[in-house]
Design an enzyme around this catalytic site. Structure first.
Site, mmCIF file in Angstrom:
data_model
loop_
_atom_site.group_PDB
_atom_site.id
_atom_site.type_symbol
_atom_site.label_atom_id
_atom_site.label_comp_id
_atom_site.label_asym_id
_atom_site.label_seq_id
_atom_site.Cartn_x
_atom_site.Cartn_y
_atom_site.Cartn_z
ATOM 1 N N HIS A 44 -8.152 1.383 -4.225
ATOM 2 C CA HIS A 44 -9.105 1.212 -3.119
ATOM 3 C C HIS A 44 -9.718 2.583 -2.809
ATOM 4 O O HIS A 44 -9.041 3.453 -2.257
ATOM 5 C CB HIS A 44 -8.329 0.650 -1.914
ATOM 6 N N HIS A 47 -1.017 -1.059 -4.381
ATOM 7 C CA HIS A 47 -2.333 -0.732 -3.811
ATOM 8 C C HIS A 47 -2.401 0.776 -3.548
ATOM 9 O O HIS A 47 -1.541 1.331 -2.849
ATOM 10 C CB HIS A 47 -2.494 -1.528 -2.512
ATOM 11 N N MET A 78 -8.637 8.557 -0.261
ATOM 12 C CA MET A 78 -9.472 8.909 0.908
ATOM 13 C C MET A 78 -9.958 10.344 0.772
ATOM 14 O O MET A 78 -9.207 11.215 0.342
ATOM 15 C CB MET A 78 -8.654 8.805 2.189
ATOM 16 N N MET A 131 -11.905 -5.586 5.102
ATOM 17 C CA MET A 131 -11.032 -4.706 5.891
ATOM 18 C C MET A 131 -10.701 -5.389 7.211
ATOM 19 O O MET A 131 -11.602 -5.816 7.944
ATOM 20 C CB MET A 131 -11.721 -3.362 6.175
ATOM 21 N N ASP A 184 -6.898 -6.193 4.050
ATOM 22 C CA ASP A 184 -6.197 -4.911 4.085
ATOM 23 C C ASP A 184 -6.224 -4.358 5.511
ATOM 24 O O ASP A 184 -7.295 -4.112 6.062
ATOM 25 C CB ASP A 184 -6.927 -3.955 3.121
ATOM 26 N N MET A 244 -11.799 4.904 -0.754
ATOM 27 C CA MET A 244 -12.471 5.143 0.535
ATOM 28 C C MET A 244 -13.103 6.526 0.466
ATOM 29 O O MET A 244 -12.695 7.467 1.143
ATOM 30 C CB MET A 244 -11.450 5.044 1.680
ATOM 31 N N ASP A 249 -4.610 3.892 -2.023
ATOM 32 C CA ASP A 249 -5.713 4.236 -1.122
ATOM 33 C C ASP A 249 -6.161 5.676 -1.348
ATOM 34 O O ASP A 249 -5.460 6.610 -0.979
ATOM 35 C CB ASP A 249 -5.250 4.098 0.332
ATOM 36 N N SER A 292 0.839 -1.200 0.000
ATOM 37 C CA SER A 292 0.000 0.000 0.000
ATOM 38 C C SER A 292 0.873 1.248 0.000
ATOM 39 O O SER A 292 1.644 1.496 0.934
ATOM 40 C CB SER A 292 -0.909 0.003 1.230
HETATM 41 C C1 DX5 Z 1 -6.234 1.666 5.474
HETATM 42 C C2 DX5 Z 1 -5.777 1.402 4.064
HETATM 43 C C3 DX5 Z 1 -4.682 0.439 3.978
HETATM 44 C C4 DX5 Z 1 -3.429 0.828 4.707
HETATM 45 C C5 DX5 Z 1 -2.833 -0.441 5.265
HETATM 46 O O1 DX5 Z 1 -7.446 2.269 5.487
HETATM 47 O O2 DX5 Z 1 -6.835 0.905 3.277
HETATM 48 O O3 DX5 Z 1 -4.391 0.032 2.649
HETATM 49 O O4 DX5 Z 1 -2.484 1.492 3.911
HETATM 50 O O5 DX5 Z 1 -1.761 -0.123 6.047
HETATM 51 P P1 DX5 Z 1 -1.070 -1.149 7.057
HETATM 52 O O6 DX5 Z 1 -0.627 -2.328 6.228
HETATM 53 O O7 DX5 Z 1 0.063 -0.346 7.589
HETATM 54 O O8 DX5 Z 1 -2.091 -1.516 8.068
HETATM 55 ZN ZN ZN Z 2 -6.372 0.002 1.270
#
Ligand code: DX5
Ligand code: ZN
Length: 220
Positions: free
Chosen positions: A63, A30, A34, A137, A175, A65, A32, A7
């Protein structure tokens, strides 16, 4: 085969290009996204995805969010410049999940549904034919570096059971809090795509961790 998806959230953003090169033996990168509404954090959006797509050899696992992800689907897709493997939306963030999944499929990329730890898996049954990946999750979304939630293990098992009973072929992705210690637990429960941020980017030798994740969780 098990797939590993570092990620980017845990990368060093002052030297993204070098950090991205440190994980090029993984299967996906990956990303993210947000929005500060669906989750209490803001990360990055299409402009950063466009820059990353230019420098990574890896397919992108996006991903989202964000609330109402359908508003951004095309911009995200365009930013990926043909490198996007899968776009995953949160079931909780879509008023019309079925339609949003259809829209993702119309872009000719894989479609994923993510579920927060407290969200039941029941509705997956009714969209299963449109889903390539289900992201369970294993922390509450929004931040990297959180502790793995053990209560998500039975949920991964239930999702694997649903997969079998429906006779469909979506992949189960996990994840949050994934590292060489938690990986064997989620793989035994049925996960086949492992997202890991801090465990990989936080390591001195990310390729070693990627190898360890693969080896600690050997599956056929
Ligand atoms: C959290 C993200 C993850 C995050 C995971 O909301 O969706 O992808 O980066 O990070 P670690 O592996 O550090 O928990
Ligand atoms: Zn993620």
């Amino acid at each position: 085969m098990l797939k590993i998806a570092p990620s980017l959230l845990a990368a060093d953003f002052t030297c993204l290009e070098q950090d991205i090169a440190r994980v090029d033996k993984a299967d996906y990168l990956h990303l993210d996204v947000m929005d500060g509404r669906f989750v209490p954090n803001i990360s990055f959006g299409p402009p950063v995805i466009a820059a990353v797509a230019k420098i990574t050899p890896l397919p992108l696992d996006v991903h989202l969010m964000i609330e109402e992800p359908e508003r951004l689907l095309y911009d995200i897709f365009k930013a990926g410049q043909g490198k996007i493997d899968c776009i995953t939306v949160h079931g909780e963030a879509c008023r019309h999940l079925h339609r949003t999944l259809q829209e993702i499929k119309n872009l000719n990329v894989k479609a994923g549904v993510a579920l927060n730890p407290a969200t039941p898996i029941g509705s997956l049954k009714y969209v299963a034919s449109l889903v390539d990946r289900v992201l369970i999750m294993t922390v509450n979304p929004g931040f990297g570096g959180q502790a793995f939630l053990g209560e998500t293990i039975p949920k991964i098992e239930d999702t694997a059971g649903l997969l079998k009973s429906l006779g469909v072929s979506f992949e189960i992705e996990v994840d949050g809090g994934i590292d060489p210690k938690t990986a064997p637990l989620v793989v035994a429960a049925g996960a086949r795509v492992l997202v890991a941020g801090s465990a990989i980017f936080g390591a001195d030798h990310p390729h070693e961790v990627i190898r360890e994740l693969r080896e600690s969780s050997k599956v056929n």
